[in-house]
Design a protein around this motif. Structure first.
Motif, mmCIF file in Angstrom:
data_model
loop_
_atom_site.group_PDB
_atom_site.id
_atom_site.type_symbol
_atom_site.label_atom_id
_atom_site.label_comp_id
_atom_site.label_asym_id
_atom_site.label_seq_id
_atom_site.Cartn_x
_atom_site.Cartn_y
_atom_site.Cartn_z
ATOM 1 N N ASP A 216 0.831 -1.210 0.000
ATOM 2 C CA ASP A 216 0.000 0.000 0.000
ATOM 3 C C ASP A 216 0.867 1.262 0.000
ATOM 4 O O ASP A 216 0.574 2.223 -0.714
ATOM 5 C CB ASP A 216 -0.935 0.022 1.216
ATOM 6 N N TYR B 122 2.554 9.441 -5.950
ATOM 7 C CA TYR B 122 2.964 10.773 -5.503
ATOM 8 C C TYR B 122 3.886 11.425 -6.543
ATOM 9 O O TYR B 122 4.634 10.744 -7.237
ATOM 10 C CB TYR B 122 3.673 10.635 -4.149
ATOM 11 N N GLU C 174 2.459 1.768 -3.353
ATOM 12 C CA GLU C 174 1.489 2.332 -4.296
ATOM 13 C C GLU C 174 1.325 3.837 -4.075
ATOM 14 O O GLU C 174 1.221 4.602 -5.037
ATOM 15 C CB GLU C 174 0.141 1.616 -4.162
ATOM 16 N N LEU C 175 1.298 4.265 -2.804
ATOM 17 C CA LEU C 175 1.232 5.700 -2.511
ATOM 18 C C LEU C 175 2.472 6.412 -3.045
ATOM 19 O O LEU C 175 2.381 7.493 -3.634
ATOM 20 C CB LEU C 175 1.101 5.935 -1.009
#
Length: 171
Positions: free
Chosen positions: A144, A152, A147-148
């Motif tokens: 997770d 970004y 993925e962030l």
């Protein structure tokens, strides 16, 4: 952020009596003799000091602040800039002659947001680096979080990623 006179002394050295409290100290050019000197963010250097840098590169000689004698130096220079150097020349933030003297080999590194496919490798590198420095044993980041990171835009580029990982590992 370094005052012009102090930066000049750091680069070229100082001589006792040049100014109040000055001592005979070699500058970075003398210290890097027969080696390589990396000047990060060249555009932060005042244009007046860029002229002295150009002279040192062309003549392979420097003069310590307050001295009348010259010292021969053999130094390779690597510099970085945060914007297109040609735009900086138009804005009078970079001397044209210095640019052409330094631009023997230019490597343009794309921003982190343009090379998201490197994220896994960079994250792993910084985790390993800070595991060694901090004595920690972090193995990886969650899917997770990765993925962030990938979504970004990273306005602070790779340095921002590194400092984020360092801060998280310190916590």
């Amino acid at each position: 952020a370094i005052p012009h006179n102090l930066l000049e002394g750091m680069l070229f050295g100082t001589t006792t009596g040049a100014f109040t409290g000055s001592l005979n100290r070699p500058g970075l050019f003398e210290i890097a003799h027969k080696g390589t000197l990396f000047l990060d963010e060249l555009l932060a250097m005042p244009v007046e000091l860029q002229a002295k840098l150009l002279r040192a590169l062309q003549e392979k000689r420097i003069r310590r602040v307050g001295s009348v004698s010259e010292i021969s130096v053999d130094v390779k220079i690597i510099t970085s800039v945060c914007q297109d150097p040609r735009a900086a020349i138009k804005e009078n933030r970079l001397r044209t002659d210095l640019f052409y003297r330094l631009a023997v080999i230019m490597i343009k590194l794309p921003a982190l947001r343009a090379r998201q496919n490197c994220m896994d490798e960079l994250v792993s590198h910084f985790i390993e680096k800070y595991n060694n420095l901090l004595g920690t044993h972090v193995k990886l980041i969650s899917k997770d979080v990765l993925e962030l990171f990938t979504a970004y835009q990273w306005p602070g580029n790779v340095r921002e990623l590194e400092h984020l990982i360092e801060g998280a590992m310190n916590m």
